[in-house]
Scaffold this active site. Structure first.
Site, PDB file in Angstrom:
ATOM      1  N   HIS A  53       1.101  -1.007  -0.406  1.00  0.00           N
ATOM      2  CA  HIS A  53       0.524  -0.243  -0.507  1.00  0.00           C
ATOM      3  C   HIS A  53       1.178   1.161  -0.275  1.00  0.00           C
ATOM      4  O   HIS A  53       1.955   1.265   0.482  1.00  0.00           O
ATOM      5  CB  HIS A  53      -0.740  -0.168   0.813  1.00  0.00           C
ATOM      6  CG  HIS A  53      -2.074   1.244   1.142  1.00  0.00           C
ATOM      7  ND1 HIS A  53      -3.327   1.248   0.817  1.00  0.00           N
ATOM      8  CD2 HIS A  53      -2.136   2.662   1.970  1.00  0.00           C
ATOM      9  CE1 HIS A  53      -3.810   2.007   0.899  1.00  0.00           C
ATOM     10  NE2 HIS A  53      -3.358   3.166   1.734  1.00  0.00           N
ATOM     11  N   ASP A  82       0.912   5.293  -0.123  1.00  0.00           N
ATOM     12  CA  ASP A  82       0.011   6.363  -0.117  1.00  0.00           C
ATOM     13  C   ASP A  82       0.314   7.459  -0.190  1.00  0.00           C
ATOM     14  O   ASP A  82       1.627   7.858   0.455  1.00  0.00           O
ATOM     15  CB  ASP A  82       0.011   6.241   2.020  1.00  0.00           C
ATOM     16  CG  ASP A  82      -0.556   5.500   2.260  1.00  0.00           C
ATOM     17  OD1 ASP A  82      -2.071   5.598   1.832  1.00  0.00           O
ATOM     18  OD2 ASP A  82      -1.090   5.073   3.409  1.00  0.00           O
ATOM     19  N   MET A  96       0.118  11.404  -0.457  1.00  0.00           N
ATOM     20  CA  MET A  96      -0.323  12.787   0.049  1.00  0.00           C
ATOM     21  C   MET A  96       0.113  13.715  -0.051  1.00  0.00           C
ATOM     22  O   MET A  96       1.610  14.288  -0.555  1.00  0.00           O
ATOM     23  CB  MET A  96      -0.708  12.670   1.557  1.00  0.00           C
ATOM     24  CG  MET A  96      -0.579  11.570   2.455  1.00  0.00           C
ATOM     25  SD  MET A  96      -0.558  11.547   4.101  1.00  0.00           S
ATOM     26  CE  MET A  96      -0.991  10.083   4.485  1.00  0.00           C
ATOM     27  N   MET A 104      -4.788  11.361  -1.990  1.00  0.00           N
ATOM     28  CA  MET A 104      -4.812  11.189  -0.951  1.00  0.00           C
ATOM     29  C   MET A 104      -4.800  12.634  -1.735  1.00  0.00           C
ATOM     30  O   MET A 104      -3.614  13.504  -0.797  1.00  0.00           O
ATOM     31  CB  MET A 104      -4.700  11.283  -0.020  1.00  0.00           C
ATOM     32  CG  MET A 104      -5.156  10.042   0.837  1.00  0.00           C
ATOM     33  SD  MET A 104      -4.501   9.045   2.545  1.00  0.00           S
ATOM     34  CE  MET A 104      -3.146   7.869   1.801  1.00  0.00           C
ATOM     35  N   ASP A 123      -9.006   0.635   5.428  1.00  0.00           N
ATOM     36  CA  ASP A 123      -7.118   1.284   5.484  1.00  0.00           C
ATOM     37  C   ASP A 123      -7.682   2.612   7.108  1.00  0.00           C
ATOM     38  O   ASP A 123      -8.290   3.530   7.091  1.00  0.00           O
ATOM     39  CB  ASP A 123      -7.218   2.023   4.815  1.00  0.00           C
ATOM     40  CG  ASP A 123      -5.876   2.970   4.404  1.00  0.00           C
ATOM     41  OD1 ASP A 123      -5.366   2.740   5.738  1.00  0.00           O
ATOM     42  OD2 ASP A 123      -5.419   3.509   3.879  1.00  0.00           O
TER      43      ASP A 123
HETATM   44  C1  DX5 Z   1      -3.678   7.207   5.811  1.00  0.00           C
HETATM   45  C2  DX5 Z   1      -3.039   5.968   5.192  1.00  0.00           C
HETATM   46  C3  DX5 Z   1      -3.257   4.489   5.597  1.00  0.00           C
HETATM   47  C4  DX5 Z   1      -1.925   4.227   6.758  1.00  0.00           C
HETATM   48  C5  DX5 Z   1      -2.660   3.731   8.206  1.00  0.00           C
HETATM   49  O1  DX5 Z   1      -4.323   7.985   5.786  1.00  0.00           O
HETATM   50  O2  DX5 Z   1      -4.282   5.923   4.235  1.00  0.00           O
HETATM   51  O3  DX5 Z   1      -2.542   4.113   5.052  1.00  0.00           O
HETATM   52  O4  DX5 Z   1      -0.819   4.507   6.565  1.00  0.00           O
HETATM   53  O5  DX5 Z   1      -1.286   2.990   9.157  1.00  0.00           O
HETATM   54  P1  DX5 Z   1      -2.261   2.526  10.542  1.00  0.00           P
HETATM   55  O6  DX5 Z   1      -2.401   1.188  10.212  1.00  0.00           O
HETATM   56  O7  DX5 Z   1      -1.016   2.778  11.194  1.00  0.00           O
HETATM   57  O8  DX5 Z   1      -3.273   3.635  10.796  1.00  0.00           O
HETATM   58 ZN    ZN Z   2      -3.809   4.494   2.748  1.00  0.00          ZN
END
Ligand code: DX5
Ligand code: ZN
Length: 214
Positions: free
Chosen positions: A32, A34, A36, A67, A170
């Site tokens: 995964h 992420d 941002m 995101m 998630d």
């Molecule tokens: C949050 C992300 C998640 C995050 C999950 O905005 O989209 O993917 O990294 O991390 P944990 O499992 O620590 O909540």
């Molecule tokens: Zn995520």
């Protein structure tokens, strides 16, 4: 079949390559990623260049979670950096359908994500236009937050509405709550701190899977 998708947001970025390798050796099917932008969410994480740098060393399914505002602008970049699935936020698109179509036009899977306050009813009309629903169980932006308990009802509602769809969850998933998330109907589980925050990444993945399937 349950799939675990470790989130590299919780990696030690000075050891990104070896952390990714540990996740793959530990049996994770997905990775995964992420992304941002500091606008759609208050944090900035990483761009397609970082994703590309780890693409060649791994056969895991690259599960890119955008995101960012107006994600259609970056679909080509992440496709070229090796995404197998690109997930966009319902709340961040000017035209959601066009964005999902753009992802499909590249021959990869399209995911649609909703934030905790967005009801399932808002995306119902898009059925058939996406391959995976990503239900956020924390406010997007940061790893290491606590799972929002109300998410369980939302997962159940989604599963009832979309019986055969991939449903990914998630945020805040750990070895204690993963079983309830799966029982509610999720089949792809993201975990950041519950994987890369642990000393033994393989054991962490194994424990998550064992508890998920218990
Ligand atoms: C949050 C992300 C998640 C995050 C999950 O905005 O989209 O993917 O990294 O991390 P944990 O499992 O620590 O909540
Ligand atoms: Zn995520």
């Amino acid at each position: 079949m349950i799939k675990i998708s470790p989130s590299i947001l919780s990696c030690d970025f000075s050891k990104l390559g070896s952390d990714v390798e540990k996740a793959e050796k530990g049996g994770a099917e997905y990775l995964h990623i992420d992304v941002m932008d500091g606008l759609f969410v208050p944090n900035i994480s990483l761009g397609s260049g970082i994703q590309k740098s780890i693409r060649n060393q791994s056969k895991m399914v690259f599960d890119t979670h955008l995101m960012i505002v107006d994600p259609i602008r970056y679909i080509d970049d992440f496709y070229n950096a090796g995404s197998d699935i690109i997930t966009i936020h319902y709340e961040s698109c000017e035209n959601v359908e066009e964005t999902l179509e753009k992802i499909h036009s590249l021959g990869i899977k399209a995911g649609l994500s909703i934030k905790p306050k967005t009801p399932i009813s808002e995306i119902k009309h898009l059925e058939g236009k996406f391959d995976m629903l990503l239900i956020m169980s924390v406010e997007p932006g940061f790893g290491g937050q606590s799972f929002i308990p109300e998410s369980l009802d939302k997962i159940k509602e989604a599963r009832a509405l979309f019986p055969t769809l991939d449903i990914e969850v998630d945020g805040g998933i750990n070895e204690s709550n993963i079983n309830s998330v799966v029982k509610a109907g999720a089949n792809i589980l993201v975990a950041g701190s519950a994987v890369f925050g642990k000393e033994d990444v393989s054991l962490a993945i194994e424990t998550l899977r064992k508890n998920a399937e218990a």
